[in-house]
Design a protein around this motif. Structure first.
Motif, short mmCIF file in Angstrom:
data_model
loop_
_atom_site.label_atom_id
_atom_site.label_comp_id
_atom_site.label_asym_id
_atom_site.label_seq_id
_atom_site.Cartn_x
_atom_site.Cartn_y
_atom_site.Cartn_z
N TRP A 340 0.83 -1.21 0.00
CA TRP A 340 0.00 0.00 0.00
C TRP A 340 0.85 1.25 0.00
CZ3 TRP A 340 -4.12 -1.63 -1.83
CH2 TRP A 340 -4.80 -2.75 -1.36
N GLY A 341 2.16 1.10 -0.28
CA GLY A 341 3.01 2.26 -0.49
C GLY A 341 3.75 2.77 0.73
N ASP A 342 3.57 2.15 1.88
CA ASP A 342 4.25 2.63 3.10
C ASP A 342 5.62 1.96 3.18
OD1 ASP A 342 4.90 3.79 5.46
OD2 ASP A 342 3.07 3.20 6.53
N LEU A 452 -8.61 -5.33 -7.68
CA LEU A 452 -7.33 -4.68 -7.95
C LEU A 452 -6.40 -5.65 -8.67
CD1 LEU A 452 -6.77 -2.95 -4.51
CD2 LEU A 452 -7.11 -1.77 -6.68
N ASN A 453 -5.59 -5.10 -9.57
CA ASN A 453 -4.55 -5.90 -10.20
C ASN A 453 -3.46 -6.22 -9.19
OD1 ASN A 453 -5.81 -5.66 -12.75
ND2 ASN A 453 -4.83 -3.66 -13.07
N ALA A 454 -2.69 -7.27 -9.45
CA ALA A 454 -1.57 -7.62 -8.59
C ALA A 454 -0.56 -6.47 -8.59
CB ALA A 454 -0.90 -8.90 -9.08
N PRO A 455 0.19 -6.29 -7.50
CA PRO A 455 1.18 -5.20 -7.46
C PRO A 455 2.19 -5.34 -8.59
CG PRO A 455 0.87 -6.14 -5.27
CD PRO A 455 0.15 -7.04 -6.23
N ALA A 482 -2.60 3.73 -9.74
CA ALA A 482 -2.01 2.96 -8.65
C ALA A 482 -2.60 3.46 -7.34
CB ALA A 482 -0.50 3.14 -8.65
N VAL A 483 -2.78 2.54 -6.39
CA VAL A 483 -3.43 2.91 -5.13
C VAL A 483 -2.53 2.62 -3.95
CG1 VAL A 483 -5.71 2.50 -6.11
CG2 VAL A 483 -4.57 0.67 -4.83
N GLY A 484 -2.79 3.34 -2.86
CA GLY A 484 -2.05 3.14 -1.62
C GLY A 484 -2.54 4.09 -0.56
N ARG A 485 -1.78 4.16 0.53
CA ARG A 485 -2.15 5.04 1.63
C ARG A 485 -1.46 6.39 1.48
NH1 ARG A 485 -1.58 0.01 4.59
NH2 ARG A 485 -3.67 -0.75 5.09
N ALA A 486 -2.21 7.45 1.79
CA ALA A 486 -1.72 8.82 1.59
C ALA A 486 -1.54 9.54 2.92
CB ALA A 486 -2.68 9.59 0.69
N GLY A 487 -1.07 8.83 3.92
CA GLY A 487 -0.93 9.43 5.24
C GLY A 487 -2.04 8.96 6.15
N HIS A 608 -0.73 -1.94 -6.32
CA HIS A 608 -1.96 -2.41 -6.96
C HIS A 608 -2.48 -1.32 -7.90
CE1 HIS A 608 -2.48 -6.01 -4.48
NE2 HIS A 608 -2.16 -5.28 -3.43
N THR A 609 -3.13 -1.73 -8.98
CA THR A 609 -3.70 -0.78 -9.93
C THR A 609 -5.12 -1.20 -10.32
OG1 THR A 609 -2.77 -1.98 -11.82
CG2 THR A 609 -1.46 -0.16 -10.91
N PHE A 610 -5.85 -0.27 -10.89
CA PHE A 610 -7.16 -0.56 -11.48
C PHE A 610 -7.47 0.55 -12.48
CE2 PHE A 610 -8.22 2.55 -8.35
CZ PHE A 610 -9.38 3.17 -8.77
N VAL A 611 -8.50 0.36 -13.28
CA VAL A 611 -8.91 1.33 -14.29
C VAL A 611 -10.20 2.00 -13.85
CG1 VAL A 611 -9.58 1.69 -16.69
CG2 VAL A 611 -7.77 0.06 -16.13
N THR A 612 -10.22 3.33 -13.83
CA THR A 612 -11.37 4.09 -13.35
C THR A 612 -12.42 4.24 -14.46
OG1 THR A 612 -10.57 6.26 -14.08
CG2 THR A 612 -9.76 5.43 -11.95
N ARG A 613 -13.55 4.80 -14.08
CA ARG A 613 -14.51 5.26 -15.08
C ARG A 613 -13.88 6.45 -15.82
NH1 ARG A 613 -16.79 7.50 -10.29
NH2 ARG A 613 -18.07 5.64 -10.02
N SER A 614 -14.48 6.86 -16.91
CA SER A 614 -13.93 7.94 -17.72
C SER A 614 -13.96 9.27 -16.96
CB SER A 614 -14.70 8.09 -19.02
OG SER A 614 -14.16 9.15 -19.80
#
Length: 653
Positions: A340-342, A452-455, A482-487, A608-614
């Motif tokens: 998650w980016g930490d 979510l896709n694999a890292p 890409a997703v993770g924790r932002a603090g 991890h990644t994913f594709v958003t809506r437009s």
């Protein structure tokens, strides 16, 4: 400058002779009469040259010989088996000027150009002026260069062999050359063949004890002292030395020719070392899989089979490092943090557990398999490798090192810093408060929950997103994020390669992401080269946009009650040219919401990644757009007319 410490040629050559004789089988019928006589006499050398013979040689050659060669001749007038490939080395009678007899000087000169440096010219000239010392050899030349002289009068020695496919190797003096040939002799004898006696003598016993002490010193955290001891033992070909040394090298970030010298194929250590060998192979797509076994010399079929299975897991991104005991528990916690980016907290979790780690056997210096883990591996830097190596472990005690500095800068302003190659000039991200990163696809996509896709790295994620894609639209802007924790209390979705910004059709995802909480959207393209500069900020709560502003074309559009700290007029001013505003804007967003984005995780890690809506609305009446579709087609047979082009439809507007 050559080491001028007094060197005892007599004891050195005697030790070499006796070790050589003891390394030979007594009943070898293929040995020459001369070599058999030398074995029986336990003497590789010859009677010493008198001062008169040395003087006569110097008169014949017209030069006084360098000090260390003279000292050698005073003990032995020539030498048999200097290393493994020079069978007879010249004494006073056989030394002669080479005068490019081999034609190699002319060959080297053909490759010289006006940009050739002194070293390249020296390699060409030595064949014309060098003193040749090899008398009998395996296509190996040994030349002393009278023009490459140090302040002690020592001539450099150059060796070259056609089968090595390498430039001449230089030694600072004749003594340096002979000591290296002695080490080469040891390397070639270290692993006796069938029917040969065990290669054991005072030198090997000393070096093997040195290796064991180096192992213990490394476990105490003294890796630098251990490195030096192992390096010396490796030069003599001592078993264990290279395998232990490679473990230190790999934690320092080195990968070239790191193979662990057979230890990786040992079932006791395969779980820790084999993944590193396989991962390095997988990282080079041009390598044929048949070469995987090159670094697994001596491995049995079962080990090779395990390696091939590991290779499949490496390529699919499914390899996971595991370890036993408390250290293994820390590994699992660190992976959860890293995915998650930490990354800084993940490293501290891992390094704090290193004192609890236990080796798998006497040839294991440190936990290493985690370096091949796709999520944990990016935590390693040379500085962190030194911290781990300096940490006492494996039941040994020592002084613990100070912690290395974290890799993640606070806040968001690192986004305004140019990256290598200046590739990150635009980016966009979504921040959502009070939810975990795994929940973001449900807030930023349509329909059923998206897994979510694999890292994976940013590069791999974009490559995989295009695999098999056949349709591309100029109006549909679905972001790969890409997703993770932002603090504390925040999660992020980040896109470092956004489509061109279109303020007329932008649909901010802030409102859709903010159900039951708060969401922030930032899109920056203030360092655009030929494109217009732009910046967008929107903030929503409970599904409703609270405020937003967009800067583009030198103009500012805004809505809602914007906090004073985020007022766009503070950053763009009356002229609103956008220059220099990026860092200040990011600082303001960071201060307003208390958020951060993990640079190392986003740039170098695997997330991890994913594709958003437009992010754009559909085109309206009269608005043009384009859709490109790609189809696989079979080769057209000769004489067959192509199918007529399809009629234009509504998607051709």
């Amino acid at each position: 400058m050559t080491d001028t410490t007094a060197f005892d040629w007599r004891s050195f050559l005697l030790r070499w002779s006796e070790e050589w004789a003891d390394s030979l089988a007594a009943d070898d019928e293929t040995r020459s009469e001369d070599d058999e006589a030398a074995r029986r006499a336990r003497q590789l050398g010859f009677p010493p040259a008198s001062e008169g013979r040395i003087a006569a040689m110097e008169a014949r050659l017209g030069r006084r010989m360098p000090p260390s060669y003279r000292e050698f001749l005073e003990v032995s007038d020539g030498w048999r088996h200097a290393g493994g490939f020079v069978w007879l080395l010249a004494g006073t009678e056989d030394a002669r000027w080479h005068n490019d007899e081999s034609g190699l000087g002319a060959m080297y000169e053909e490759y010289l150009d006006e940009d050739a440096g002194p070293e390249e010219r020296r390699e060409a000239d030595v064949w014309r002026r060098g003193l040749q010392l090899d008398v009998e050899s395996d296509a190996t030349y040994v030349l002393m260069d009278p023009d490459d002289v140090d302040e002690d009068g020592e001539w450099a020695v150059y060796t070259w062999a056609s089968w090595r496919a390498a430039p001449p190797e230089r030694y600072a003096s004749f003594r340096t050359f002979m000591r290296d040939m002695y080490r080469e002799f040891h390397r070639l004898r270290a692993n006796p063949g069938d029917g040969e006696p065990a290669f054991v003598n005072d030198t090997t016993r000393r070096l093997d004890a040195q290796v064991e002490e180096a192992r213990l010193e490394a476990l105490r955290g003294g890796w630098e002292q251990a490195w030096q001891a192992l390096d010396e033992a490796k030069e003599y070909g001592r078993p264990r030395a290279a395998g232990l040394r490679d473990q230190i090298r790999r934690l320092l970030g080195e990968t070239y020719l790191v193979s662990f010298e057979g230890v990786a194929a040992d079932p006791r250590y395969a779980s820790e070392l084999l993944p590193l060998v396989v991962a390095e192979h997988a990282a080079h797509s041009y390598r044929d899989d048949s070469t995987l076994t090159f670094n697994l010399r001596g491995a049995d079929e079962e080990s090779v089979s395990v390696a091939r299975a590991l290779l499949d897991r490496m390529r699919s991104g499914t390899y996971r490092y595991t370890a036993a005991g408390p250290f293994g528990e820390a590994v699992e916690r660190a992976r959860e943090l890293a995915r998650w980016g930490d990354t800084d907290e993940a490293w501290r979790t891992l390094i704090d557990a290193v004192p609890l780690w236990e080796p798998l056997g006497p040839d294991h210096l440190a936990p290493l398999g985690w370096v091949a883990d796709p999520v944990l591996g990016p935590l390693l830097t040379p500085e962190r490798g030194r911290e781990l190596l300096s940490t006492p472990r494996g039941g040994q005690t020592g002084e613990a090192p100070g912690p290395t500095a974290g890799l993640e800068p606070d806040g968001l302003t690192w986004l305004a810093e140019p990256d290598p190659g200046n590739n990150r000039t635009s980016y966009r991200f979504v921040l959502v408060e009070g939810v975990g990163p795994e929940e973001l696809p449900g807030r930023l996509t349509d329909g059923d929950a998206i897994a979510l896709n694999a890292p994976m790295t940013s590069w791999d994620a974009h490559r995989d997103s295009l695999r098999g894609k056949r349709e591309f639209s100029s109006y549909d802007d679905r972001a790969l994020m890409a997703v993770g924790r932002a603090g504390t209390g925040w999660s992020f979705a980040f896109d470092g390669h956004p489509a061109p910004f279109d303020r007329r059709r932008l649909v901010s995802p802030a409102a859709g992401a903010s159900a039951g909480t708060r969401a922030v959207v930032v899109w920056s393209d203030l360092r655009a080269g030929h494109r217009e500069r732009c910046f967008h900020l929107s903030v929503a709560r409970d599904g409703v946009e609270q405020y937003a502003f967009t800067y583009a074309d030198g103009e500012i559009e805004q809505s809602g009650e914007i906090p004073r700290t985020l007022d766009p007029n503070l950053f763009f001013g009356e002229r609103a040219d956008g220059s220099g505003a990026e860092r200040s804007l990011l600082e303001a967003v960071e201060g307003e919401f208390g958020v951060r984005l993990p640079r190392h995780a986003i740039v170098n890690g695997r997330l991890h990644t994913f594709v958003t809506r437009s992010w754009t609305r559909p085109p309206g009446d009269g608005e043009g757009y384009m859709v490109l579709r790609f189809h696989d087609t079979a080769p057209m047979s000769a004489g067959v007319e192509p199918a007529p082009a399809p009629e234009e439809g509504p998607e051709s507007r």
